[in-house]
Structures are given as structure tokens and as C-alpha cells.
Design a protein around this motif. Sequence first.
Motif, PDB file in Angstrom:
ATOM      1  N   VAL A   1       0.851  -1.189   0.000  1.00 28.08           N
ATOM      2  CA  VAL A   1       0.000   0.000   0.000  1.00 28.08           C
ATOM      3  C   VAL A   1       0.888   1.240   0.000  1.00 28.08           C
ATOM      4  O   VAL A   1       1.798   1.359   0.824  1.00 28.08           O
ATOM      5  CB  VAL A   1      -0.936   0.010   1.233  1.00 28.08           C
ATOM      6  N   GLY A   2       0.635   2.132  -0.933  1.00 25.66           N
ATOM      7  CA  GLY A   2       1.406   3.365  -1.043  1.00 25.66           C
ATOM      8  C   GLY A   2       2.376   3.357  -2.199  1.00 25.66           C
ATOM      9  O   GLY A   2       2.654   4.392  -2.788  1.00 25.66           O
ATOM     10  N   ALA A   3       2.913   2.181  -2.538  1.00 21.32           N
ATOM     11  CA  ALA A   3       3.807   2.086  -3.694  1.00 21.32           C
ATOM     12  C   ALA A   3       2.942   2.164  -4.948  1.00 21.32           C
ATOM     13  O   ALA A   3       1.943   1.458  -5.064  1.00 21.32           O
ATOM     14  CB  ALA A   3       4.594   0.787  -3.664  1.00 21.32           C
ATOM     15  N   SER A   4       3.323   3.048  -5.860  1.00 14.05           N
ATOM     16  CA  SER A   4       2.469   3.250  -7.025  1.00 14.05           C
ATOM     17  C   SER A   4       3.033   2.688  -8.318  1.00 14.05           C
ATOM     18  O   SER A   4       2.276   2.357  -9.216  1.00 14.05           O
ATOM     19  CB  SER A   4       2.165   4.737  -7.204  1.00 14.05           C
ATOM     20  N   ARG A   5       4.352   2.577  -8.426  1.00 14.46           N
ATOM     21  CA  ARG A   5       4.921   2.016  -9.658  1.00 14.46           C
ATOM     22  C   ARG A   5       6.357   1.573  -9.403  1.00 14.46           C
ATOM     23  O   ARG A   5       7.016   2.039  -8.483  1.00 14.46           O
ATOM     24  CB  ARG A   5       4.889   3.034 -10.792  1.00 14.46           C
ATOM     25  N   MET A   6       6.813   0.674 -10.263  1.00 14.97           N
ATOM     26  CA  MET A   6       8.201   0.218 -10.216  1.00 14.97           C
ATOM     27  C   MET A   6       8.976   0.951 -11.301  1.00 14.97           C
ATOM     28  O   MET A   6       8.474   1.143 -12.409  1.00 14.97           O
ATOM     29  CB  MET A   6       8.296  -1.286 -10.479  1.00 14.97           C
ATOM     30  N   ARG A   7      10.199   1.336 -10.977  1.00 11.03           N
ATOM     31  CA  ARG A   7      11.072   1.972 -11.959  1.00 11.03           C
ATOM     32  C   ARG A   7      12.184   1.024 -12.379  1.00 11.03           C
ATOM     33  O   ARG A   7      12.594   1.015 -13.522  1.00 11.03           O
ATOM     34  CB  ARG A   7      11.654   3.265 -11.384  1.00 11.03           C
ATOM     35  N   GLU A   8      12.646   0.192 -11.424  1.00 11.30           N
ATOM     36  CA  GLU A   8      13.722  -0.753 -11.726  1.00 11.30           C
ATOM     37  C   GLU A   8      13.781  -1.808 -10.623  1.00 11.30           C
ATOM     38  O   GLU A   8      13.538  -1.506  -9.452  1.00 11.30           O
ATOM     39  CB  GLU A   8      15.068  -0.020 -11.797  1.00 11.30           C
ATOM     40  N   VAL A   9      14.125  -3.029 -11.022  1.00  8.18           N
ATOM     41  CA  VAL A   9      14.388  -4.104 -10.073  1.00  8.18           C
ATOM     42  C   VAL A   9      15.812  -4.562 -10.358  1.00  8.18           C
ATOM     43  O   VAL A   9      16.120  -4.981 -11.476  1.00  8.18           O
ATOM     44  CB  VAL A   9      13.390  -5.280 -10.247  1.00  8.18           C
TER      45      VAL A   9
ATOM     46  N   PRO B   1      20.359 -10.147  -0.323  1.00 10.56           N
ATOM     47  CA  PRO B   1      20.618  -9.064   0.629  1.00 10.56           C
ATOM     48  C   PRO B   1      21.538  -7.997   0.022  1.00 10.56           C
ATOM     49  O   PRO B   1      22.532  -8.308  -0.619  1.00 10.56           O
ATOM     50  CB  PRO B   1      21.278  -9.778   1.812  1.00 10.56           C
ATOM     51  N   GLY B   2      21.135  -6.751   0.220  1.00 11.58           N
ATOM     52  CA  GLY B   2      21.880  -5.620  -0.307  1.00 11.58           C
ATOM     53  C   GLY B   2      21.335  -5.089  -1.628  1.00 11.58           C
ATOM     54  O   GLY B   2      21.689  -3.989  -2.039  1.00 11.58           O
ATOM     55  N   THR B   3      20.484  -5.861  -2.299  1.00 12.35           N
ATOM     56  CA  THR B   3      19.916  -5.384  -3.567  1.00 12.35           C
ATOM     57  C   THR B   3      18.684  -4.538  -3.304  1.00 12.35           C
ATOM     58  O   THR B   3      18.076  -4.600  -2.237  1.00 12.35           O
ATOM     59  CB  THR B   3      19.563  -6.547  -4.511  1.00 12.35           C
ATOM     60  N   ARG B   4      18.324  -3.724  -4.329  1.00  8.73           N
ATOM     61  CA  ARG B   4      17.235  -2.767  -4.132  1.00  8.73           C
ATOM     62  C   ARG B   4      16.185  -2.844  -5.229  1.00  8.73           C
ATOM     63  O   ARG B   4      16.465  -3.210  -6.363  1.00  8.73           O
ATOM     64  CB  ARG B   4      17.791  -1.347  -4.100  1.00  8.73           C
ATOM     65  N   LEU B   5      14.995  -2.445  -4.811  1.00 14.26           N
ATOM     66  CA  LEU B   5      13.888  -2.166  -5.718  1.00 14.26           C
ATOM     67  C   LEU B   5      13.784  -0.652  -5.816  1.00 14.26           C
ATOM     68  O   LEU B   5      13.825   0.035  -4.797  1.00 14.26           O
ATOM     69  CB  LEU B   5      12.558  -2.689  -5.152  1.00 14.26           C
TER      70      LEU B   5
END
Length: 182
Positions: free
Chosen positions: A30-38, A45-49
Motif C-alpha cells: 500500500v502506497g507504492a504506485s509504480r516500479m522503476r527498476e528491479v 541481501p543488499g539489492t534494491r527495488l
Amino acid sequence: MARNVRKLKCPPAAVFEVLANGWLYPSWVVGASRMREVEAEWPSPGTRLHHSVGTWPALINDSTTCVVWDPPNQAVFVARGWPIGEARITIDVKPYAGGCVVRMQEEAVSGPAAYIPRVFSDLLLYQRNAETLHRLAYLAEGMYPRNTNTTAHREDAETAEERVSDSPDGAVPVESSEADTE
């Protein structure tokens, strides 16, 4: 720290399948509206969305980092939402008869949100995360074929296709059942 618990009708692996697919993040958070990169190695561990929070035109581009990835037991993330701050989210999953139990804990760890009295922040996070777990349940349960009759229906369809190809006029004989006569 806000804590939510929900029983799901799927195995723990189905929950982690959703969590591992970073592109699904705005579908259940809830609150996340879109993905830009995965990032390619997500959820190591250590990786980001890289996602956006809010609605247009007031979108904030930020990220969520995986801290712990231990399927099918636990995942821990740090979600950024500046200028509000950062939150640590712990998702614990345990099997139970007929599915699994998912416990989600969230607490502000930095920024202005960390200074909000817990009685207020926990109430808001509890309500938000109840919906977050509801959405996660839809996705995880939807990925898991709970109903064994689904396979039987597929086999019936394949048998019907064979009968169509065997029939000279392409017709499939109709079989009546008690449900059809009611």
C-alpha cells in the motif's frame, strides 16, 4: 512496532514467490504506485527495488533494500520514503495446516516518522499493513492451485478436445449431470 498477522491458504513458498518478484511490489504494498527498476540480483541481501510512492503529480522516487532473505521463513526489508523517513519491515512465514501464517512487523527507523509517538504510528501502520497483507494474500493464494478439481477440469477439457478431433462433424457429445438438471 506495528504487527499484523494473517492466515493464507497457500504454502510459504507461494508467499516468497510474490516477494521475490520485485515487479509485483506495487501490487501488494500500500502506497507504492509504480516500479522503476528491479536490480538483477533481487532479492539477494543488499539489492534494491526502485519504486515510486504516492500518486501523480506528487510522486516520490525512492527504494527498498533487502536486508535478510531466508525463504520460506523470513524476509526483512528497509523501505525508504523520504522526506518521511525509512522503515524496517520484517515478514515471518510459518506453515500451518492448510496454508501458512504471515506476520508482518514494521517500524520507522529514521527520519521524521521515527519521532512520531508509537501509539499513533502503530495505529496507522496497522491499518495500512492489514490491507498490504490482504493484497499479498490475493497474489500468493492466486499463484497456488488450491483446488485439485482445477486439474480435473483441465483433463476434461483435453478429453473434450480429443473427442472433437475424433468426431466427423467436430461435435462433442453433451453429458448431463445433476447440476444441469436442477
